[in-house]
Design an enzyme around this catalytic site. Structure first.
Site, short mmCIF file in Angstrom:
data_model
loop_
_atom_site.label_atom_id
_atom_site.label_comp_id
_atom_site.label_asym_id
_atom_site.label_seq_id
_atom_site.Cartn_x
_atom_site.Cartn_y
_atom_site.Cartn_z
CE LYS A 14 0.55 -1.59 -3.53
NZ LYS A 14 0.19 -0.10 -3.17
CE LYS A 68 -2.25 6.26 -3.35
NZ LYS A 68 -2.24 6.12 -2.04
CD GLU A 70 0.32 -3.30 0.30
OE1 GLU A 70 0.43 -2.18 -0.39
OE2 GLU A 70 -0.86 -3.92 0.32
#
Length: 292
Positions: free
Chosen positions: A172, A140, A200
């Site tokens: 993910k 990010k 994840e």
């Protein structure tokens, strides 16, 4: 200088060039062109608030690309603590050149020092617990500035998560919804046998499946401290039963300065925080100029 706190030279030169093109196209600095060409000055970089320095190489490169005759001298390096009101660098040269480079240099210093400062806050909060857990960044980041921002995280005492999608495999929720944990890990091993496989996990059952599939790392996503503690126990029990290395355990999702300590004491390896890059407040830094 601390090499580990600085981004690679090519990334700095490229980012500065793009910033100057944005600021000076097509006719250059019209206002500074009005000044006498031989008018010289000195200036000092001064933080308005306490913080951690990052972006030194970007500031230097800005002045170099604008006017290589401008001299920049530093009393601090990236990773150093800055005190409000105390100068940490000086600039000497043609006043017009200093003014042309000023805002671009300050933009880099303020933004990157803000990231380093915010990272240090999280690192200090974890260290206060006595835990060895690392504070990790994420992807990010500002498009085009990731390498610089990840260097700023290192300057703040944090560690870097993967740099881009080619670094390693991170399965993910959207991947797992189609493939499932076991099948996804299996396919990753076949396709990319030398790469880290990171899974994840949203709940304990996924953790147990990822452990059975021999994933290299687990991302414990959006879990409460109680849920994370259960997952840590599950990982330790798995290793005690079957042997081998415990997979790296990462906690992520909504971690704040108020909550990071409660996760750091649970035995995880890393805590990733998107906010240290995508919403760190800028460190207010000024360039105070004295005409010679």
């Amino acid at each position: 200088m601390r090499p580990e706190c600085h981004p690679p030279r090519f990334a700095v030169a490229d980012a500065v060039q793009r910033a100057l093109v944005e600021d000076l196209t097509p006719l250059g600095d019209l206002t500074s062109s009005l000044l006498p060409a031989d008018l010289r000055a000195s200036a000092a970089f001064v933080p308005r608030r306490d913080g951690v320095l990052a972006g030194r190489s970007c500031a230097e490169e800005t002045f170099r690309q604008v006017d290589a005759s401008v001299e920049v001298s530093w009393s601090a390096d990236d990773g150093d603590q800055l005190s409000a009101g105390m100068p940490f660098a000086t600039v000497e040269g043609r006043l017009a050149s200093i003014l042309t480079a000023e805002r671009t240099a300050l933009n880099f210093l303020g933004h990157l020092s803000g990231i380093a400062t915010q990272t240090r806050r999280f690192v200090d909060a974890v260290a206060a617990t006595g835990s060895a857990t690392k504070v990790w960044d994420t992807r990010k980041t500002t498009p085009g500035l990731r390498v610089l921002e990840k260097a700023a995280v290192r300057a703040g005492g944090g560690a870097n998560h993967r740099g881009n999608l080619s670094d390693w495999i991170l399965l993910k929720d959207n991947h797992l919804a189609l493939m499932g944990v076991s099948a996804a890990v299996h396919q990753a091993r076949i396709r990319w046998p030398g790469r880290t496989v990171h899974v994840e996990c949203d709940h304990l059952e996924q953790v147990e499946e990822a452990l059975a599939a021999r994933a290299d790392a687990l991302l414990l996503d959006n879990m409460t401290p109680e849920q994370v503690a259960e997952c840590v126990v599950a990982a330790d029990v798995h290793v005690a039963r079957l042997g081998g290395r415990r997979p790296l355990l990462e906690v992520s999702g909504g971690i704040t300065l108020d909550t990071v300590a409660s996760y750091a004491v649970l035995g995880v390896d890393c805590i990733s925080v998107g906010g240290i890059t995508n919403s760190a407040p800028v460190l207010d830094i000024g360039l105070d100029i004295d005409q010679i």
